[in-house]
Write a protein that holds these residues in place. Structure first.
Motif, PDB file in Angstrom:
ATOM      1  N   PHE A  61      48.100  44.815  44.932  1.00 27.40           N
ATOM      2  CA  PHE A  61      47.946  46.110  45.406  1.00 27.40           C
ATOM      3  C   PHE A  61      48.874  46.534  46.611  1.00 27.40           C
ATOM      4  O   PHE A  61      48.803  45.604  47.502  1.00 27.40           O
ATOM      5  CB  PHE A  61      46.794  46.427  45.245  1.00 27.40           C
ATOM      6  N   ASP A  62      49.609  47.654  46.130  1.00 28.17           N
ATOM      7  CA  ASP A  62      50.566  47.958  47.405  1.00 28.17           C
ATOM      8  C   ASP A  62      49.540  48.353  48.512  1.00 28.17           C
ATOM      9  O   ASP A  62      50.382  48.980  50.211  1.00 28.17           O
ATOM     10  CB  ASP A  62      51.410  49.346  46.690  1.00 28.17           C
ATOM     11  N   SER A  63      48.683  49.236  48.905  1.00 29.44           N
ATOM     12  CA  SER A  63      47.531  49.321  49.457  1.00 29.44           C
ATOM     13  C   SER A  63      46.487  48.813  49.483  1.00 29.44           C
ATOM     14  O   SER A  63      45.651  48.679  48.254  1.00 29.44           O
ATOM     15  CB  SER A  63      48.079  51.587  49.590  1.00 29.44           C
ATOM     16  N   ARG A  64      45.521  48.821  50.909  1.00 31.27           N
ATOM     17  CA  ARG A  64      43.673  49.015  50.848  1.00 31.27           C
ATOM     18  C   ARG A  64      43.176  49.433  49.795  1.00 31.27           C
ATOM     19  O   ARG A  64      42.588  49.804  49.101  1.00 31.27           O
ATOM     20  CB  ARG A  64      43.838  48.797  52.330  1.00 31.27           C
ATOM     21  N   ALA A  65      43.748  50.868  50.392  1.00 33.40           N
ATOM     22  CA  ALA A  65      42.872  51.697  49.164  1.00 33.40           C
ATOM     23  C   ALA A  65      43.099  51.326  47.866  1.00 33.40           C
ATOM     24  O   ALA A  65      42.524  52.035  46.853  1.00 33.40           O
ATOM     25  CB  ALA A  65      43.789  53.054  49.970  1.00 33.40           C
ATOM     26  N   ASP A  66      44.682  51.062  47.044  1.00 30.66           N
ATOM     27  CA  ASP A  66      44.455  50.600  46.026  1.00 30.66           C
ATOM     28  C   ASP A  66      43.656  49.630  45.140  1.00 30.66           C
ATOM     29  O   ASP A  66      43.217  49.383  44.628  1.00 30.66           O
ATOM     30  CB  ASP A  66      46.176  50.604  45.374  1.00 30.66           C
ATOM     31  N   PHE A  67      43.809  48.475  46.662  1.00 31.67           N
ATOM     32  CA  PHE A  67      42.796  47.525  46.363  1.00 31.67           C
ATOM     33  C   PHE A  67      41.112  47.890  45.902  1.00 31.67           C
ATOM     34  O   PHE A  67      40.847  47.530  45.492  1.00 31.67           O
ATOM     35  CB  PHE A  67      43.011  46.460  47.679  1.00 31.67           C
ATOM     36  N   GLU A  68      40.412  48.678  47.120  1.00 36.30           N
ATOM     37  CA  GLU A  68      39.340  48.975  46.980  1.00 36.30           C
ATOM     38  C   GLU A  68      38.678  49.241  46.225  1.00 36.30           C
ATOM     39  O   GLU A  68      37.968  49.736  45.330  1.00 36.30           O
ATOM     40  CB  GLU A  68      39.055  50.009  48.186  1.00 36.30           C
ATOM     41  N   ALA A  69      40.129  50.868  45.340  1.00 41.85           N
ATOM     42  CA  ALA A  69      39.870  51.668  44.668  1.00 41.85           C
ATOM     43  C   ALA A  69      39.780  50.371  43.037  1.00 41.85           C
ATOM     44  O   ALA A  69      38.445  50.840  42.025  1.00 41.85           O
ATOM     45  CB  ALA A  69      41.096  52.338  43.794  1.00 41.85           C
ATOM     46  N   VAL A  70      40.292  49.366  42.620  1.00 40.42           N
ATOM     47  CA  VAL A  70      40.322  48.537  41.622  1.00 40.42           C
ATOM     48  C   VAL A  70      38.861  47.936  41.647  1.00 40.42           C
ATOM     49  O   VAL A  70      38.418  47.435  40.974  1.00 40.42           O
ATOM     50  CB  VAL A  70      41.871  48.085  41.350  1.00 40.42           C
ATOM     51  N   VAL A  71      39.128  47.483  42.476  1.00 42.34           N
ATOM     52  CA  VAL A  71      37.566  46.868  43.222  1.00 42.34           C
ATOM     53  C   VAL A  71      36.510  47.123  42.601  1.00 42.34           C
ATOM     54  O   VAL A  71      35.246  47.132  41.463  1.00 42.34           O
ATOM     55  CB  VAL A  71      37.562  46.323  44.691  1.00 42.34           C
ATOM     56  N   GLY A  72      36.573  48.625  42.604  1.00 44.18           N
ATOM     57  CA  GLY A  72      35.491  49.864  42.575  1.00 44.18           C
ATOM     58  C   GLY A  72      35.313  49.804  40.993  1.00 44.18           C
ATOM     59  O   GLY A  72      34.085  50.320  40.759  1.00 44.18           O
TER      60      GLY A  72
END
Length: 232
Positions: free
Chosen positions: A189-200
């Motif tokens: 993912f392009d950012s940590r925020a995107d990674f966290e959102a998808v894991v969520g």
């Protein structure tokens, strides 16, 4: 558990299609899956059906080379988003239908693609029977699912679903006459925020929190999948 229509809800994409769009963009950016599919049967100039197409993310990709593409999606809001995505593409259409009853004539397609739609194996027999009807002789069907026996993502998957039996799922597909390619892809993912959102959206809060605490700087992860395929 299915709803009153018999459709099994998919909370990740049904409830947060915008985040699921981020996930789609981050899965297999190297196109390992599609390259493996082409090695079995190249869909260039052929008729393709995408079963459980969701918001239609993969429809334009297939349409680049296919003669025609049909997306099949039972959940009305997702089918509507898919139709909006392919608006103006004359070779692509979307049908608001379930996998077990696609309202097309026998032998309508050469290639079927189902990604994350059948990965629990048992229970999808009606959909597989429908593939027997709609795929032409010489055609191929592909099912993409998680390989829970390996990879970092596979470890997360097993921990979150301890009752999941990957060997039983493997035996199911083998009994149905399908072959498997084990593939190694990435979730990036392009950012940590995107990674966290998808894991969520993919894991319950307690599991998502554990994953994020174990990987405090990650924006991606190694991911193993099974590409099940069958010729007709």
């Amino acid at each position: 558990m299915s709803d009153e229509s018999g459709i099994i809800p998919s909370p990740n994409i049904w409830e947060t299609p915008d985040v699921y769009e981020v996930e789609n963009r981050g899965v297999d950016r190297a196109h390992v899956i599609e390259d493996a599919m082409r090695a079995v049967l190249d869909w260039s100039g052929l008729d393709v059906v995408d079963v459980g197409c969701g918001t239609g993310y993969h429809l334009p990709f297939f349409a680049r080379d296919a003669r025609s593409v049909v997306g099949v999606e039972p959940h009305p809001p997702l089918a509507s988003l898919a139709a909006q995505r392919i608006s103006g593409m004359p070779s692509v259409s979307v049908r608001e239908e379930g996998a077990a009853a696609i309202g097309v004539p026998d032998g309508s397609f050469d290639v079927a693609h189902a990604r994350w739609a059948y990965f629990f194996g048992p229970g999808c027999e009606p959909g597989l029977a429908e593939l027997e009807r709609v795929i032409r002789p010489g055609g191929a069907a592909f099912v993409v699912d998680n390989d829970a026996t390996r990879s970092t993502f596979g470890q997360w998957f097993r921990r979150a679903l301890p009752g999941y039996d990957p060997r039983a799922v493997e035996r199911f597909w083998q009994r149905q006459g399908w072959e498997r390619e084990r593939l190694d892809i990435r979730w990036d993912f392009d950012s940590r925020a995107d990674f966290e959102a998808v894991v969520g959206i993919e894991f319950a809060p307690e599991h998502a929190d554990l994953i994020l605490s174990e990987h405090p700087d990650a924006t991606g992860v190694d991911y193993a999948v099974n590409l099940w395929h069958r010729r007709f």
